[in-house]
Design a protein around this motif. Structure first.
Motif: not given
Length: 162
Positions: A69-82, A33-42
């Motif tokens: 306030g956290f984003i899980r990798f398993e949700k982030f991966l498919p979205m960012m892959t797309k 998981t990452v802090d939601v505030r880091e998502v833009g930087t990632i």
């Protein structure tokens, strides 16, 4: 056909690795998981530059039903892959940026005053924050002339991408 599938699989695998590496930099507790505030930087580290509104839409789509306030990798991966497969949120090309600066430079001086740029960037479209403006001006203003020689500024900005 098997070769096409293999190369597609290899491409997706490479994209997944790139996303995992970027995510892991911010996964301080190694708990996927990452802090939601880091998502833009990632996302920006992956070469995508969504607007603040688009970033909020992405976060809303991948955040759990209950925002924690956290984003899980398993949700982030498919979205960012797309996003990466569709080549969304790519940076604007240098010639498009140059034309935009030339439109702002109505007297064709070849430069803009810091006050002019501040006015445009804080009143038009999606306004820059004061912090974003200060950061951009510190890089853009020619210290000797106290103006923005926008052709030089664009070269500096786009060189970093290569």
């Amino acid at each position: 056909m098997a070769e096409d599938k293999d190369s597609a699989d290899a491409m997706i695998s490479a994209i997944h690795e790139k996303i995992r590496d970027a995510f892991d930099v911010f996964d301080q507790e190694f708990n996927k998981t990452v802090d939601v505030r880091e998502v833009g930087t990632i996302i920006r580290s992956l070469g995508c530059f969504p607007t603040e509104g688009e970033l909020h839409d992405i976060i809303r789509e991948i955040e759990d039903e209950e925002p924690t306030g956290f984003i899980r990798f398993e949700k982030f991966l498919p979205m960012m892959t797309k996003v990466l497969m569709e080549r969304r949120y790519r940076p604007i090309s240098e010639d498009v940026l140059l034309r935009a600066f030339e439109v702002l430079d109505q007297n064709k001086k070849g430069f803009l005053e810091p006050e002019e740029l501040t006015k445009y960037m804080s009143e038009e479209g999606e306004p820059f924050t004061q912090e974003e403006m200060d950061e951009m001006l510190s890089a853009a203003v020619d210290p000797g002339k106290n103006v923005i020689l926008y052709k030089d500024f664009l070269e500096m900005m786009t060189l970093e991408e290569h």
